[in-house]
Design a protein around this motif. Structure first.
Motif, PDB file in Angstrom:
ATOM      1  N   ASP A  14     -36.053  -8.464  11.135  1.00 44.87           N
ATOM      2  CA  ASP A  14     -35.226  -9.357  11.683  1.00 44.87           C
ATOM      3  C   ASP A  14     -33.737  -8.792  11.972  1.00 44.87           C
ATOM      4  N   LEU A  15     -33.501  -7.472  11.701  1.00 46.90           N
ATOM      5  CA  LEU A  15     -32.326  -6.792  11.975  1.00 46.90           C
ATOM      6  C   LEU A  15     -32.647  -5.713  12.978  1.00 46.90           C
ATOM      7  N   PRO A  16     -31.833  -5.534  13.983  1.00 49.67           N
ATOM      8  CA  PRO A  16     -32.021  -4.704  15.048  1.00 49.67           C
ATOM      9  C   PRO A  16     -32.032  -3.280  14.456  1.00 49.67           C
ATOM     10  N   PRO A  17     -32.813  -2.260  14.919  1.00 52.67           N
ATOM     11  CA  PRO A  17     -32.869  -1.055  14.478  1.00 52.67           C
ATOM     12  C   PRO A  17     -31.470  -0.380  14.806  1.00 52.67           C
ATOM     13  N   TYR A  18     -30.679  -0.621  15.688  1.00 50.23           N
ATOM     14  CA  TYR A  18     -29.429  -0.030  15.695  1.00 50.23           C
ATOM     15  C   TYR A  18     -28.299  -0.420  14.757  1.00 50.23           C
ATOM     16  N   TRP A  19     -28.579  -1.589  14.097  1.00 51.58           N
ATOM     17  CA  TRP A  19     -27.749  -2.191  13.135  1.00 51.58           C
ATOM     18  C   TRP A  19     -28.326  -1.275  11.771  1.00 51.58           C
ATOM     19  N   ILE A  20     -29.586  -1.183  11.631  1.00 53.55           N
ATOM     20  CA  ILE A  20     -29.959  -0.545  10.332  1.00 53.55           C
ATOM     21  C   ILE A  20     -29.322   1.123  10.553  1.00 53.55           C
ATOM     22  N   TRP A  21     -29.450   1.542  11.494  1.00 53.97           N
ATOM     23  CA  TRP A  21     -28.962   3.127  11.697  1.00 53.97           C
ATOM     24  C   TRP A  21     -27.475   2.972  11.462  1.00 53.97           C
ATOM     25  N   TYR A  22     -26.806   2.151  12.118  1.00 54.26           N
ATOM     26  CA  TYR A  22     -25.289   2.180  11.854  1.00 54.26           C
ATOM     27  C   TYR A  22     -24.817   1.792  10.387  1.00 54.26           C
ATOM     28  N   SER A  23     -25.842   1.000   9.632  1.00 49.99           N
ATOM     29  CA  SER A  23     -25.347   0.791   8.394  1.00 49.99           C
ATOM     30  C   SER A  23     -25.510   1.666   7.566  1.00 49.99           C
ATOM     31  N   LEU A  24     -26.625   2.547   7.894  1.00 46.88           N
ATOM     32  CA  LEU A  24     -26.883   3.698   7.061  1.00 46.88           C
ATOM     33  C   LEU A  24     -25.599   4.794   7.217  1.00 46.88           C
ATOM     34  N   TRP A  25     -25.167   4.903   8.499  1.00 50.01           N
ATOM     35  CA  TRP A  25     -23.952   6.081   8.771  1.00 50.01           C
ATOM     36  C   TRP A  25     -22.555   5.199   8.091  1.00 50.01           C
ATOM     37  N   GLY A  26     -22.503   3.986   7.802  1.00 48.43           N
ATOM     38  CA  GLY A  26     -21.537   3.163   7.406  1.00 48.43           C
ATOM     39  C   GLY A  26     -21.423   3.520   5.889  1.00 48.43           C
ATOM     40  N   LEU A  27     -22.533   3.484   5.274  1.00 51.11           N
ATOM     41  CA  LEU A  27     -22.593   3.816   3.795  1.00 51.11           C
ATOM     42  C   LEU A  27     -22.342   5.176   3.453  1.00 51.11           C
ATOM     43  N   LEU A  28     -23.008   6.307   4.505  1.00 46.72           N
ATOM     44  CA  LEU A  28     -22.630   7.446   4.338  1.00 46.72           C
ATOM     45  C   LEU A  28     -21.204   7.819   4.535  1.00 46.72           C
ATOM     46  N   ASP A  29     -20.628   7.191   5.463  1.00 46.45           N
ATOM     47  CA  ASP A  29     -19.138   7.453   5.717  1.00 46.45           C
ATOM     48  C   ASP A  29     -18.246   7.102   4.344  1.00 46.45           C
ATOM     49  N   ALA A  30     -18.650   5.856   3.792  1.00 45.69           N
ATOM     50  CA  ALA A  30     -18.019   5.230   2.694  1.00 45.69           C
ATOM     51  C   ALA A  30     -18.032   6.058   1.475  1.00 45.69           C
ATOM     52  N   ALA A  31     -19.394   6.757   1.487  1.00 46.38           N
ATOM     53  CA  ALA A  31     -19.558   7.467   0.274  1.00 46.38           C
ATOM     54  C   ALA A  31     -18.719   9.064   0.226  1.00 46.38           C
ATOM     55  N   ALA A  32     -18.362   9.472   1.478  1.00 48.12           N
ATOM     56  CA  ALA A  32     -17.798  10.666   1.863  1.00 48.12           C
ATOM     57  C   ALA A  32     -16.274  10.173   1.476  1.00 48.12           C
ATOM     58  N   GLU A  33     -15.722   9.053   2.049  1.00 47.63           N
ATOM     59  CA  GLU A  33     -14.236   8.766   1.843  1.00 47.63           C
ATOM     60  C   GLU A  33     -14.256   8.456   0.149  1.00 47.63           C
ATOM     61  N   GLY A  34     -15.080   7.908  -0.332  1.00 49.32           N
ATOM     62  CA  GLY A  34     -14.940   7.819  -1.997  1.00 49.32           C
ATOM     63  C   GLY A  34     -14.928   9.079  -2.785  1.00 49.32           C
ATOM     64  N   VAL A  35     -15.553   9.965  -2.238  1.00 48.82           N
ATOM     65  CA  VAL A  35     -15.589  11.314  -2.951  1.00 48.82           C
ATOM     66  C   VAL A  35     -14.308  11.898  -2.547  1.00 48.82           C
ATOM     67  N   ARG A  36     -13.748  11.885  -1.305  1.00 44.15           N
ATOM     68  CA  ARG A  36     -12.705  12.301  -0.810  1.00 44.15           C
ATOM     69  C   ARG A  36     -11.514  11.938  -1.682  1.00 44.15           C
ATOM     70  N   ASP A  37     -11.667  10.469  -1.648  1.00 37.97           N
ATOM     71  CA  ASP A  37     -10.463   9.780  -2.640  1.00 37.97           C
ATOM     72  C   ASP A  37     -10.433   9.967  -3.889  1.00 37.97           C
ATOM     73  N   GLY A  38     -11.418  10.576  -4.458  1.00 36.37           N
ATOM     74  CA  GLY A  38     -11.751  10.916  -5.874  1.00 36.37           C
ATOM     75  C   GLY A  38     -12.068   9.645  -6.783  1.00 36.37           C
ATOM     76  N   HIS A  39     -12.725   8.437  -6.147  1.00 31.44           N
ATOM     77  CA  HIS A  39     -13.272   7.458  -6.656  1.00 31.44           C
ATOM     78  C   HIS A  39     -14.779   7.796  -6.994  1.00 31.44           C
ATOM     79  N   LEU A  40     -15.275   8.371  -6.253  1.00 29.31           N
ATOM     80  CA  LEU A  40     -16.743   8.699  -6.650  1.00 29.31           C
ATOM     81  C   LEU A  40     -16.980  10.088  -7.063  1.00 29.31           C
ATOM     82  N   ALA A  41     -18.057  10.286  -7.806  1.00 24.83           N
ATOM     83  CA  ALA A  41     -18.458  11.749  -8.055  1.00 24.83           C
ATOM     84  C   ALA A  41     -19.417  12.069  -7.007  1.00 24.83           C
ATOM     85  N   PRO A  42     -19.680  13.320  -6.703  1.00 29.97           N
ATOM     86  CA  PRO A  42     -20.318  13.852  -5.687  1.00 29.97           C
ATOM     87  C   PRO A  42     -21.952  13.372  -6.007  1.00 29.97           C
TER      88      PRO A  42
END
Length: 193
Positions: free
Chosen positions: A137-165
């Protein structure tokens, strides 16, 4: 001497944190001099173009797990999906910058590379939907964009020091799968909730 890939990855990390960073700020952020950076890239635009080319090359390499046979089973798909998420993590900083920079996005070669990658990923995700491993029920583009959104959030969390790599692999994978897997079906004969 800094290798080309390290320099471009460092520049992408600086630019992901500050899209308007000057050549001086980029050089300082990667631990080199403005003169060294300028010898390799005469202008900021030349540097941005090189980062964009690097992003396409890196993500192309990350997409190798998508090369499944059309008759792949659910287990092969699940393994490839996990491999894909793990492979893309180091590319998140490149994507975080290139996906938002107007100069990069206006480059026809970069756009063609992204479009090619998107089509490859969408075919893979559609296979996952056919196999019942991803929500239909989810468009494939939404799934793909969601993955990149999570990856981007993870990179920002590491860069800001809130998450460990070392945390982000688990966090991205579990968050991604919890939102894209089909709901569990109750066993046959079990009462509906």
């Amino acid at each position: 001497m800094v290798h080309e890939e390290e320099l471009l990855d460092g520049a992408a990390r600086v630019l992901a944190g500050d899209h308007s960073a000057s050549m001086v700020q980029i050089a300082a952020g990667i631990g080199t001099s403005r003169a060294t950076l300028s010898r390799r890239y005469a202008t900021r635009e030349a540097l941005l173009k090189a980062v964009a080319v690097r992003a396409i090359e890196v993500v192309d390499g990350c997409l190798a797990p998508l090369d499944l046979a059309q008759d792949a089973d659910a287990d092969a798909f699940d393994t490839a999906l996990e491999d894909l998420v793990v492979a893309l993590m180091p590319a998140a900083h490149l994507y975080g910058f290139t996906s938002r920079d107007a100069t990069v996005l206006a480059d026809p070669e970069f756009r063609a590379g992204v479009d090619r990658q998107d089509q490859r990923a969408l075919a893979f995700l559609a296979l996952g939907q056919q196999l019942g491993r991803l929500r239909a029920d989810l468009p494939p583009y939404w799934i793909w964009y969601s993955l990149w959104g999570l990856l981007d959030a993870a990179a920002e969390g590491v860069r800001d020091g809130h998450l460990a790599p070392r945390q982000i692999g688990h966090l991205v994978l579990t968050s991604f799968l919890s939102g894209t897997r089909p709901p569990a079906r109750p066993p046959a004969g079990a009462p509906a909730p």
